[in-house]
Design a protein around this motif. Structure first.
Motif, PDB file in Angstrom:
ATOM      1  N   ARG A 273      35.953  43.278  48.645  1.00 31.90           N
ATOM      2  CA  ARG A 273      37.838  43.243  48.895  1.00 31.90           C
ATOM      3  C   ARG A 273      37.286  44.726  48.359  1.00 31.90           C
ATOM      4  NH1 ARG A 273      39.635  38.565  45.994  1.00 31.90           N
ATOM      5  NH2 ARG A 273      40.408  36.761  47.805  1.00 31.90           N
TER       6      ARG A 273
ATOM      7  N   PHE B 228      39.462  43.186  43.817  1.00 35.90           N
ATOM      8  CA  PHE B 228      38.004  43.158  44.157  1.00 35.90           C
ATOM      9  C   PHE B 228      37.898  42.901  42.474  1.00 35.90           C
ATOM     10  CE2 PHE B 228      38.970  47.407  43.938  1.00 35.90           C
ATOM     11  CZ  PHE B 228      38.681  48.029  42.946  1.00 35.90           C
TER      12      PHE B 228
ATOM     13  N   ASN C  62      34.387  42.717  43.691  1.00 31.68           N
ATOM     14  CA  ASN C  62      33.800  41.862  44.989  1.00 31.68           C
ATOM     15  C   ASN C  62      34.007  42.944  46.258  1.00 31.68           C
ATOM     16  OD1 ASN C  62      34.566  40.757  48.299  1.00 31.68           O
ATOM     17  ND2 ASN C  62      35.653  39.159  46.886  1.00 31.68           N
TER      18      ASN C  62
ATOM     19  N   ARG D  11      29.172  46.372  43.841  1.00 33.67           N
ATOM     20  CA  ARG D  11      28.572  45.815  42.916  1.00 33.67           C
ATOM     21  C   ARG D  11      27.150  45.973  41.717  1.00 33.67           C
ATOM     22  NH1 ARG D  11      26.728  40.528  45.099  1.00 33.67           N
ATOM     23  NH2 ARG D  11      29.455  40.470  45.637  1.00 33.67           N
TER      24      ARG D  11
END
Length: 242
Positions: free
Chosen positions: A227, A171, A224, A10
């Motif tokens: 995921r 994702f 995500n 992220r």
């Protein structure tokens, strides 16, 4: 760089978003507000006068172009890492195509800065008339533009493959991948430059909106992580069974 390499997906996505935004801002600034202001299409004398009158601004354009390309190279590396779980081989091919575009575009920028040497008044250039030097300077700028056009063809292949990987990923939103694929098809028109330049006013706004959507998603949401890790694990298991 070591911290980025060890960071969460992220965080990497958000760094990619920041660099992507910086790439767009620097490219638009250098092309639209510097080159577009100083270069007069088809008028070598006016272009030469503008460059010599605003030499500092012209040199700033070169610096901004280099910042743009440095950011784009970093983006290519980060996207390779982010999209590996969706297809390692495809992500690697996409990265090489993206880097090829970066190399071509960076090399082309040498022709952007070349007019300063041509118009600099060096004694060894006295064999040319002022009109010839002005024409040569404008020619170099046209070669710079053509180099950017060739790079766009490579970026078209890159956008196609990264779009495919985003669609395959679990994702990132698939719509972002679809937009990237469509934009990639548009940039591929530069495989035949006359067609690419003719369609550019229509392709560029769509590509810009698609890029802004991806940037916004990367900055605000990122990926995500759960995921992403699941797809990493699935890809690893697939290689083990293979």
């Amino acid at each position: 760089m070591e911290r980025i390499a060890k960071a969460s997906p992220r965080f990497k996505a958000r760094i990619t978003g920041v660099l992507y935004l910086l790439t767009m801002v620097t490219g638009i600034f250098a092309q639209g507000f510097i080159s577009g202001r100083l270069v007069v299409e088809g008028d070598a004398a006016a272009t030469a006068t503008n460059i010599l009158t605003h030499r500092g601004l012209f040199e700033l354009g070169f610096t901004v172009y280099l910042i743009e390309m440095a950011c784009q190279i970093a983006i290519t590396a980060l996207f390779y890492d982010l999209l590996k779980p969706a297809g390692r081989s495809v992500s690697l091919v996409a990265a090489f195509l993206g880097l090829a575009g970066c190399v071509i575009k960076t090399f082309g920028r040498l022709f952007y800065i070349a007019p300063l040497f041509v118009l600099g008044g060096a004694s060894y250039l006295s064999v040319f008339s002022p009109e010839q030097l002005q024409a040569l300077a404008l020619l170099f700028l046209k070669v710079n533009d053509r180099g950017a056009g060739i790079a766009l063809a490579f970026f078209g292949f890159y956008a196609l493959l990264t779009g495919y990987l985003i669609i395959r990923s679990t994702f990132l939103p698939r719509i972002l991948g679809v937009v990237s694929v469509v934009a990639g098809v548009g940039w591929l028109t530069f495989l035949y430059p006359p067609l690419g330049y003719r369609l550019f006013p229509y392709i560029a706004p769509f590509g810009l909106l698609g890029a802004l959507a991806l940037i916004l998603w990367l900055l605000v949401v990122g990926v995500n992580e759960q995921r992403w890790k699941e797809q990493v694990s699935a890809a690893g298991n697939g290689r083990m069974h293979a």
